[in-house]
Design a protein around this motif. Structure first.
Motif, PDB file in Angstrom:
ATOM      1  N   SER A  69       6.029   7.598   6.050  1.00 19.68           N
ATOM      2  CA  SER A  69       6.530   8.270   4.855  1.00 19.68           C
ATOM      3  C   SER A  69       7.969   7.827   4.615  1.00 19.68           C
ATOM      4  O   SER A  69       8.741   7.690   5.563  1.00 19.68           O
ATOM      5  CB  SER A  69       6.482   9.794   5.026  1.00 19.68           C
ATOM      6  OG  SER A  69       5.150  10.231   5.209  1.00 19.68           O
ATOM      7  N   GLN A  70       8.313   7.626   3.351  1.00 18.78           N
ATOM      8  CA  GLN A  70       9.661   7.178   3.010  1.00 18.78           C
ATOM      9  C   GLN A  70      10.223   8.032   1.880  1.00 18.78           C
ATOM     10  O   GLN A  70       9.577   8.235   0.859  1.00 18.78           O
ATOM     11  CB  GLN A  70       9.675   5.716   2.576  1.00 18.78           C
ATOM     12  CG  GLN A  70      11.075   5.200   2.218  1.00 18.78           C
ATOM     13  CD  GLN A  70      11.061   3.788   1.653  1.00 18.78           C
ATOM     14  OE1 GLN A  70      10.010   3.252   1.332  1.00 18.78           O
ATOM     15  NE2 GLN A  70      12.237   3.196   1.512  1.00 18.78           N
ATOM     16  N   GLN A 119       1.657   2.032   4.142  1.00 19.73           N
ATOM     17  CA  GLN A 119       0.924   1.544   5.301  1.00 19.73           C
ATOM     18  C   GLN A 119       1.623   0.301   5.811  1.00 19.73           C
ATOM     19  O   GLN A 119       1.746  -0.689   5.095  1.00 19.73           O
ATOM     20  CB  GLN A 119      -0.528   1.234   4.958  1.00 19.73           C
ATOM     21  CG  GLN A 119      -1.329   0.758   6.189  1.00 19.73           C
ATOM     22  CD  GLN A 119      -2.813   0.693   5.911  1.00 19.73           C
ATOM     23  OE1 GLN A 119      -3.435   1.684   5.549  1.00 19.73           O
ATOM     24  NE2 GLN A 119      -3.394  -0.483   6.077  1.00 19.73           N
ATOM     25  N   ILE A 120       2.097   0.374   7.052  1.00 23.12           N
ATOM     26  CA  ILE A 120       2.880  -0.701   7.647  1.00 23.12           C
ATOM     27  C   ILE A 120       2.014  -1.478   8.625  1.00 23.12           C
ATOM     28  O   ILE A 120       1.391  -0.901   9.522  1.00 23.12           O
ATOM     29  CB  ILE A 120       4.113  -0.142   8.376  1.00 23.12           C
ATOM     30  CG1 ILE A 120       4.951   0.709   7.422  1.00 23.12           C
ATOM     31  CG2 ILE A 120       4.949  -1.276   8.958  1.00 23.12           C
ATOM     32  CD1 ILE A 120       5.480  -0.027   6.233  1.00 23.12           C
ATOM     33  N   GLY A 121       1.991  -2.788   8.445  1.00 21.48           N
ATOM     34  CA  GLY A 121       1.242  -3.629   9.367  1.00 21.48           C
ATOM     35  C   GLY A 121       1.937  -3.718  10.701  1.00 21.48           C
ATOM     36  O   GLY A 121       3.152  -3.545  10.798  1.00 21.48           O
ATOM     37  N   PRO A 122       1.216  -3.982  11.771  1.00 21.50           N
ATOM     38  CA  PRO A 122       1.825  -4.071  13.106  1.00 21.50           C
ATOM     39  C   PRO A 122       2.746  -5.272  13.217  1.00 21.50           C
ATOM     40  O   PRO A 122       2.468  -6.334  12.674  1.00 21.50           O
ATOM     41  CB  PRO A 122       0.623  -4.213  14.043  1.00 21.50           C
ATOM     42  CG  PRO A 122      -0.439  -4.841  13.189  1.00 21.50           C
ATOM     43  CD  PRO A 122      -0.223  -4.302  11.795  1.00 21.50           C
ATOM     44  N   SER A 132       0.858  -1.180   0.000  1.00 19.89           N
ATOM     45  CA  SER A 132       0.000   0.000   0.000  1.00 19.89           C
ATOM     46  C   SER A 132       0.895   1.231   0.000  1.00 19.89           C
ATOM     47  O   SER A 132       1.471   1.596   1.027  1.00 19.89           O
ATOM     48  CB  SER A 132      -0.908  -0.010   1.235  1.00 19.89           C
ATOM     49  OG  SER A 132      -1.657   1.177   1.324  1.00 19.89           O
ATOM     50  N   MET A 133       1.044   1.859  -1.177  1.00 18.83           N
ATOM     51  CA  MET A 133       1.924   3.011  -1.307  1.00 18.83           C
ATOM     52  C   MET A 133       1.260   4.062  -2.176  1.00 18.83           C
ATOM     53  O   MET A 133       0.521   3.737  -3.099  1.00 18.83           O
ATOM     54  CB  MET A 133       3.266   2.630  -1.934  1.00 18.83           C
ATOM     55  CG  MET A 133       4.126   1.710  -1.119  1.00 18.83           C
ATOM     56  SD  MET A 133       5.791   1.588  -1.817  1.00 18.83           S
ATOM     57  CE  MET A 133       5.436   1.050  -3.492  1.00 18.83           C
ATOM     58  N   LYS A 134       1.549   5.322  -1.883  1.00 24.71           N
ATOM     59  CA  LYS A 134       1.094   6.401  -2.762  1.00 24.71           C
ATOM     60  C   LYS A 134       2.150   7.498  -2.762  1.00 24.71           C
ATOM     61  O   LYS A 134       2.814   7.738  -1.739  1.00 24.71           O
ATOM     62  CB  LYS A 134      -0.258   6.956  -2.317  1.00 24.71           C
ATOM     63  CG  LYS A 134      -0.255   7.641  -0.962  1.00 24.71           C
ATOM     64  CD  LYS A 134      -1.623   8.231  -0.671  1.00 24.71           C
ATOM     65  CE  LYS A 134      -1.624   8.993   0.666  1.00 24.71           C
ATOM     66  NZ  LYS A 134      -2.943   9.599   0.952  1.00 24.71           N
ATOM     67  N   PRO A 135       2.344   8.168  -3.889  1.00 23.88           N
ATOM     68  CA  PRO A 135       3.337   9.245  -3.955  1.00 23.88           C
ATOM     69  C   PRO A 135       2.959  10.396  -3.029  1.00 23.88           C
ATOM     70  O   PRO A 135       1.780  10.700  -2.846  1.00 23.88           O
ATOM     71  CB  PRO A 135       3.289   9.678  -5.425  1.00 23.88           C
ATOM     72  CG  PRO A 135       2.641   8.545  -6.146  1.00 23.88           C
ATOM     73  CD  PRO A 135       1.688   7.921  -5.187  1.00 23.88           C
ATOM     74  N   ILE A 136       3.966  11.034  -2.448  1.00 24.38           N
ATOM     75  CA  ILE A 136       3.742  12.186  -1.576  1.00 24.38           C
ATOM     76  C   ILE A 136       4.781  13.258  -1.893  1.00 24.38           C
ATOM     77  O   ILE A 136       5.741  13.006  -2.628  1.00 24.38           O
ATOM     78  CB  ILE A 136       3.822  11.804  -0.079  1.00 24.38           C
ATOM     79  CG1 ILE A 136       5.189  11.187   0.247  1.00 24.38           C
ATOM     80  CG2 ILE A 136       2.687  10.875   0.314  1.00 24.38           C
ATOM     81  CD1 ILE A 136       5.426  10.978   1.717  1.00 24.38           C
TER      82      ILE A 136
END
Length: 349
Positions: A271-272, A258-261, A230-234
């Motif tokens: 954010s990366q 979105q990082i799972g627990p 799950s990624m989107k440009p920022i």
């Protein structure tokens, strides 16, 4: 731990790498001469030749990744056909992890958990070398071709050095196959030329000796769980972040994941930013600060062979810088970060 969560899908990855455009492919000529020695006076052509050799020919073998006392062995098969590049890498130690790639379509298989992690971004892996084009690399590294020849995996190879022009980078010592240009061994060197990490083929076959069928998966994944990132440009600048790049590094990717627990709790967004100097990559992760989650790793540096980590709190956020660079580079990057909060909507000016 954030870093483990982000890299967990890597499985057979031997080192973190940036998702980046690849140098244009060029056919690797079949020769009986030492093309590495012949190209010694043309560093850009030599780097392009080495990179092309990793992409445009068939090869298979076992390679060893060594970091301190830790080693990991993997089997690799790479073939080129009418559909493009196909590659399979499987770890040979511990639980099996399989990396499958068809051009830019990537899958990571975890047979013990019956999980397939999909990605649409091809990352640079051994025996690939360049994150970006040769010109950017040579602005920050000096290339030297040594006279001596070595042998790796039973094949003759030429020693090539990439020496950093400053203290922000590690050096590399390469051994490049004299017949095909394929990278057979790569050693990461610190400022005292000590080996902090290396990856090398222990056996390798090339060309017609490679069976294309071996690139296919032997696992039936029809009923496995498929995980899509799950990624989107920022735009971190638009979000209020001011980050000074270490000299020679450029941002090549900015996304929200979105990082799972890791164990309990709810997923959270990280954010990366990925930076590269053309040869190596750095990732900077930014997430809301959570006292319970950010006790480990602590603030400051963590060293793990060539992979270093630097953590720091900025305002209400936790920053983690990670990469195969000296810790001073990560410290400079993380300590440059500033967050300028936006005024609430409708606030008086």
């Amino acid at each position: 731990m954030l870093v483990c969560g982000v890299l967990a899908g890597g499985g057979a990855l031997v080192r973190p790498a940036a998702a980046a455009p690849q140098p244009a492919a060029h056919a690797v000529p079949a020769t009986s001469a030492d093309d590495i020695g012949r190209l010694a006076d043309s560093p850009a052509q030599l780097l392009a030749y080495i990179q092309a050799a990793s992409r445009n020919q068939d090869y298979e073998g076992v390679f060893m990744y060594q970091q301190g006392e830790n080693t990991q062995s993997s089997r690799m098969v790479h073939v080129v056909d009418a559909s493009g590049e196909r590659e399979r890498v499987e770890t040979l130690d511990g639980q099996p992890r399989i990396y499958l790639r068809h051009n830019d379509d990537v899958q990571y298989l975890q047979p013990d958990r019956k999980i397939v992690r999909r990605d649409s971004r091809h990352t640079v892996r051994f025996p690939g070398l360049l994150q970006r084009g040769p010109a950017q690399v040579l602005g920050h590294y000096k290339l030297k071709v040594l006279d001596r020849l070595n042998r790796e995996a039973g094949r003759e190879c030429r020693v090539v050095l990439l020496e950093p022009r400053d203290a922000l980078r590690y050096g590399l010592r390469l051994c490049v196959d004299t017949q095909t240009g394929l990278l057979l061994k790569e050693q990461t060197l610190d400022s005292a030329r000590r080996i902090v990490e290396q990856v090398s083929f222990s056996s390798v076959r090339l060309g017609k000796d490679v069976d294309p069928a071996r690139v296919d998966s032997s696992w039936d994944t029809g009923d496995w769980k498929v995980l899509q990132p799950s990624m989107k440009p920022i735009d971190l600048l638009a979000q209020g972040w001011r980050i000074a790049m270490p000299e020679g590094f450029k941002a090549i990717l900015e996304v929200a994941r979105q990082i799972g627990p890791a164990s309990g709790g709810a997923p959270h967004v990280v954010s990366q930013m990925v930076l590269s100097d053309g040869l190596v990559a750095i990732s900077l992760f930014i997430e809301p600060y959570d006292a319970s989650r950010h006790r480990h790793p602590p603030a400051g540096p963590i060293r793990h062979g060539a992979i270093n980590i630097y953590g720091r709190r900025v305002a209400g956020y936790w920053l983690t810088a990670l990469g195969e660079v000296p810790i001073v580079t990560l410290e400079r990057l993380a300590n440059s970060a500033r967050y300028i909060a936006k005024p609430p909507a409708g606030a008086a000016h």
